[in-house]
Motif scaffolding. Sequence first.
Motif, PDB file in Angstrom:
ATOM      1  N   ASP A  51      -3.237  33.699  47.885  1.00 40.07           N
ATOM      2  CA  ASP A  51      -2.601  33.253  47.207  1.00 40.07           C
ATOM      3  C   ASP A  51      -2.702  31.934  47.640  1.00 40.07           C
ATOM      4  N   ASP A  59      -5.362  33.124  40.004  1.00 41.45           N
ATOM      5  CA  ASP A  59      -3.427  33.866  40.762  1.00 41.45           C
ATOM      6  C   ASP A  59      -3.786  34.656  39.772  1.00 41.45           C
ATOM      7  N   ASP A  61      -0.663  36.327  39.500  1.00 42.93           N
ATOM      8  CA  ASP A  61       0.226  36.491  38.514  1.00 42.93           C
ATOM      9  C   ASP A  61      -0.175  35.733  37.004  1.00 42.93           C
ATOM     10  N   ASN A  62      -0.584  35.125  37.697  1.00 46.02           N
ATOM     11  CA  ASN A  62      -1.481  34.462  36.212  1.00 46.02           C
ATOM     12  C   ASN A  62      -3.841  34.290  36.262  1.00 46.02           C
ATOM     13  N   GLU A  73      -4.282  47.089  39.067  1.00 50.10           N
ATOM     14  CA  GLU A  73      -4.249  45.727  40.331  1.00 50.10           C
ATOM     15  C   GLU A  73      -5.211  45.302  41.204  1.00 50.10           C
TER      16      GLU A  73
END
Length: 101
Positions: A51, A59, A61-62, A73
């Motif tokens: 991360d 990333d 998350d984005n 996932e």
Amino acid sequence: MTVARVRDNIARVVWLVCMALALILAIAAFTYALEANENNGLVKLARDLADAFDLGFFDLDNPVKAFEGKNAEVKTALFNYGLASVVYLVIGRVLERVVRP
């Protein structure tokens, strides 16, 4: 030491650092693929390092590409961290060639 030798050593260090970063991202991607225990310290370390070194562009998350459906996932992690690993290897090789005499 001559200038050529110093540049050669710097080029090797640059390549090794980029390889290490690509390896960290690959290990993190495999922790998702293997559905590793998220509470395990090594898994947590690998994912935290990935991360930190995902270049902000890959990333989870984005992500560059987000998958949907079954195993979304895992697919998202493999795609984005795999792509980031390749980017590190390409950047490392280019920088090595520029620095090396």
